[in-house]
Design an enzyme around this catalytic site. Sequence first.
Site, PDB file in Angstrom:
ATOM      1  N   LYS A   9      -9.078 -12.968  -5.064  1.00 19.42           N
ATOM      2  CA  LYS A   9      -9.774 -13.461  -6.253  1.00 19.42           C
ATOM      3  C   LYS A   9      -8.846 -13.585  -7.448  1.00 19.42           C
ATOM      4  O   LYS A   9      -8.984 -14.515  -8.234  1.00 19.42           O
ATOM      5  CB  LYS A   9     -11.000 -12.606  -6.577  1.00 19.42           C
ATOM      6  CG  LYS A   9     -10.680 -11.190  -7.007  1.00 19.42           C
ATOM      7  CD  LYS A   9     -11.957 -10.381  -7.176  1.00 19.42           C
ATOM      8  CE  LYS A   9     -11.702  -8.900  -7.183  1.00 19.42           C
ATOM      9  NZ  LYS A   9     -10.758  -8.361  -8.137  1.00 19.42           N
TER      10      LYS A   9
ATOM     11  N   ARG B 135       0.425  -5.299  -0.386  1.00 19.16           N
ATOM     12  CA  ARG B 135       0.337  -5.773  -1.763  1.00 19.16           C
ATOM     13  C   ARG B 135       1.447  -5.202  -2.650  1.00 19.16           C
ATOM     14  O   ARG B 135       1.791  -4.032  -2.556  1.00 19.16           O
ATOM     15  CB  ARG B 135      -1.019  -5.366  -2.321  1.00 19.16           C
ATOM     16  CG  ARG B 135      -1.548  -6.362  -3.302  1.00 19.16           C
ATOM     17  CD  ARG B 135      -2.983  -6.637  -3.095  1.00 19.16           C
ATOM     18  NE  ARG B 135      -3.793  -5.623  -3.756  1.00 19.16           N
ATOM     19  CZ  ARG B 135      -5.063  -5.851  -4.089  1.00 19.16           C
ATOM     20  NH1 ARG B 135      -5.622  -7.004  -3.835  1.00 19.16           N
ATOM     21  NH2 ARG B 135      -5.764  -4.909  -4.646  1.00 19.16           N
TER      22      ARG B 135
ATOM     23  N   ARG C  52     -12.491   2.307  -2.352  1.00 11.28           N
ATOM     24  CA  ARG C  52     -12.815   1.173  -3.232  1.00 11.28           C
ATOM     25  C   ARG C  52     -13.713   0.157  -2.513  1.00 11.28           C
ATOM     26  O   ARG C  52     -14.576  -0.457  -3.124  1.00 11.28           O
ATOM     27  CB  ARG C  52     -11.527   0.509  -3.739  1.00 11.28           C
ATOM     28  CG  ARG C  52     -10.745   1.430  -4.678  1.00 11.28           C
ATOM     29  CD  ARG C  52      -9.360   0.904  -4.964  1.00 11.28           C
ATOM     30  NE  ARG C  52      -9.384  -0.302  -5.760  1.00 11.28           N
ATOM     31  CZ  ARG C  52      -8.385  -1.189  -5.801  1.00 11.28           C
ATOM     32  NH1 ARG C  52      -7.304  -1.011  -5.092  1.00 11.28           N
ATOM     33  NH2 ARG C  52      -8.469  -2.247  -6.564  1.00 11.28           N
TER      34      ARG C  52
ATOM     35  N   ARG D 280     -18.840  -5.201 -12.356  1.00 11.08           N
ATOM     36  CA  ARG D 280     -18.647  -4.613 -11.038  1.00 11.08           C
ATOM     37  C   ARG D 280     -19.880  -3.834 -10.606  1.00 11.08           C
ATOM     38  O   ARG D 280     -19.892  -3.212  -9.556  1.00 11.08           O
ATOM     39  CB  ARG D 280     -17.451  -3.669 -11.081  1.00 11.08           C
ATOM     40  CG  ARG D 280     -16.297  -4.147 -10.217  1.00 11.08           C
ATOM     41  CD  ARG D 280     -15.096  -3.306 -10.538  1.00 11.08           C
ATOM     42  NE  ARG D 280     -14.171  -3.271  -9.460  1.00 11.08           N
ATOM     43  CZ  ARG D 280     -12.926  -3.734  -9.551  1.00 11.08           C
ATOM     44  NH1 ARG D 280     -12.497  -4.297 -10.651  1.00 11.08           N
ATOM     45  NH2 ARG D 280     -12.112  -3.629  -8.534  1.00 11.08           N
TER      46      ARG D 280
ATOM     47  N   ARG E 278       0.750  -0.228  -6.097  1.00 11.24           N
ATOM     48  CA  ARG E 278      -0.138   0.538  -6.971  1.00 11.24           C
ATOM     49  C   ARG E 278      -0.668   1.770  -6.256  1.00 11.24           C
ATOM     50  O   ARG E 278      -0.964   1.721  -5.064  1.00 11.24           O
ATOM     51  CB  ARG E 278      -1.314  -0.340  -7.411  1.00 11.24           C
ATOM     52  CG  ARG E 278      -1.039  -1.063  -8.689  1.00 11.24           C
ATOM     53  CD  ARG E 278      -2.039  -2.134  -8.978  1.00 11.24           C
ATOM     54  NE  ARG E 278      -3.412  -1.830  -8.595  1.00 11.24           N
ATOM     55  CZ  ARG E 278      -4.400  -2.705  -8.670  1.00 11.24           C
ATOM     56  NH1 ARG E 278      -4.159  -3.927  -9.107  1.00 11.24           N
ATOM     57  NH2 ARG E 278      -5.619  -2.388  -8.333  1.00 11.24           N
TER      58      ARG E 278
HETATM   59  P1  AMP Z   1      -8.738  -3.961  -9.803  1.00 12.64           P
HETATM   60  O1  AMP Z   1      -7.356  -4.197 -10.276  1.00 12.64           O
HETATM   61  O2  AMP Z   1      -9.691  -5.010 -10.282  1.00 12.64           O
HETATM   62  O3  AMP Z   1      -8.847  -3.746  -8.335  1.00 12.64           O
HETATM   63  O4  AMP Z   1      -9.239  -2.600 -10.501  1.00 12.64           O
HETATM   64  C1  AMP Z   1      -8.549  -1.375 -10.295  1.00 12.64           C
HETATM   65  C2  AMP Z   1      -9.420  -0.201 -10.693  1.00 12.64           C
HETATM   66  O5  AMP Z   1      -9.762  -0.298 -12.089  1.00 12.64           O
HETATM   67  C3  AMP Z   1     -10.766  -0.083  -9.991  1.00 12.64           C
HETATM   68  O6  AMP Z   1     -10.680   0.541  -8.734  1.00 12.64           O
HETATM   69  C4  AMP Z   1     -11.556   0.752 -10.996  1.00 12.64           C
HETATM   70  O7  AMP Z   1     -11.179   2.117 -10.952  1.00 12.64           O
HETATM   71  C5  AMP Z   1     -11.075   0.184 -12.316  1.00 12.64           C
HETATM   72  N1  AMP Z   1     -11.920  -0.950 -12.733  1.00 12.64           N
HETATM   73  C6  AMP Z   1     -11.575  -2.273 -12.765  1.00 12.64           C
HETATM   74  N2  AMP Z   1     -12.594  -3.026 -13.205  1.00 12.64           N
HETATM   75  C7  AMP Z   1     -13.608  -2.166 -13.474  1.00 12.64           C
HETATM   76  C8  AMP Z   1     -14.931  -2.309 -13.945  1.00 12.64           C
HETATM   77  N3  AMP Z   1     -15.458  -3.515 -14.236  1.00 12.64           N
HETATM   78  N4  AMP Z   1     -15.690  -1.183 -14.110  1.00 12.64           N
HETATM   79  C9  AMP Z   1     -15.212   0.024 -13.836  1.00 12.64           C
HETATM   80  N5  AMP Z   1     -13.967   0.247 -13.375  1.00 12.64           N
HETATM   81  C10 AMP Z   1     -13.183  -0.829 -13.188  1.00 12.64           C
END
Ligand code: AMP
Length: 210
Positions: free
Chosen positions: A13, A122, A166, A88, A155
């Site tokens: 995405k 990744r 996740r 989310r 990461r």
């Molecule tokens: P991502 O890079 O989008 O996979 O996000 C990494 C991490 O950031 C997630 O596993 C959550 O811990 C936190 N995170 C990202 N977006 C949100 C959101 N909208 N609400 C809460 N936590 C978030």
Amino acid sequence: MNIIIFGPQGSGKGTQADILGEKLNIPHITMGGLLRAEAGSESVLGEKIKTIINQGILVPDEITLELLKQRLDKPDCEAGFILDGYPRNLVQAADLEQVTAVDLALEIYITDEEALKRTGGRRNCLACGNTYHLLYKPSQQEGICDKCGAALIVREDDKDEVIKMRLNVYHQQTEPLVEYYQKQSVYLKIDGMPPIPEVTKEIFAKLKLI
Ligand code: AMP
């Protein structure tokens, strides 16, 4: 046009949001990126966010809403935006509705098996946020970001156990967004299993951009 994009980890995405943002000339905003920027700032809030992210669970809704409002207030969002990683869950979807309208909700779907396979390779640039994959989207020079030349890293939350956590969070909390946006008639499902260019083609075709 205000677009939100969601999908399991490794669905591509972020990559598709980048391409679509360029095509439509609107910014691609990632909530993960906003949170990681705050986490890197060494503030008390930043430390709290870092601990939560590294566990693979969601950061509290009040924090994400505040960061979101600050970002959407910037002038580059006037003609619209692509929001990646927000909302989310259903609380965040209702919060977003209070801030702005959503014209299109794109879900990029892949199986859990594929998600685990893809996230394994990744690599991320901490400096500019660009993402790579050892097999599917390698950088030109291994370990170095094509865009800004910084070193690439894995990461903490891309490690296998955290990814499984996740994915669970995704199924339980994020997937209900499908029904939420279906009811508003703005939902569009995209098959994320094919290679990146084919997924882009499907998105562009469905949005009548080609
Ligand atoms: P991502 O890079 O989008 O996979 O996000 C990494 C991490 O950031 C997630 O596993 C959550 O811990 C936190 N995170 C990202 N977006 C949100 C959101 N909208 N609400 C809460 N936590 C978030």
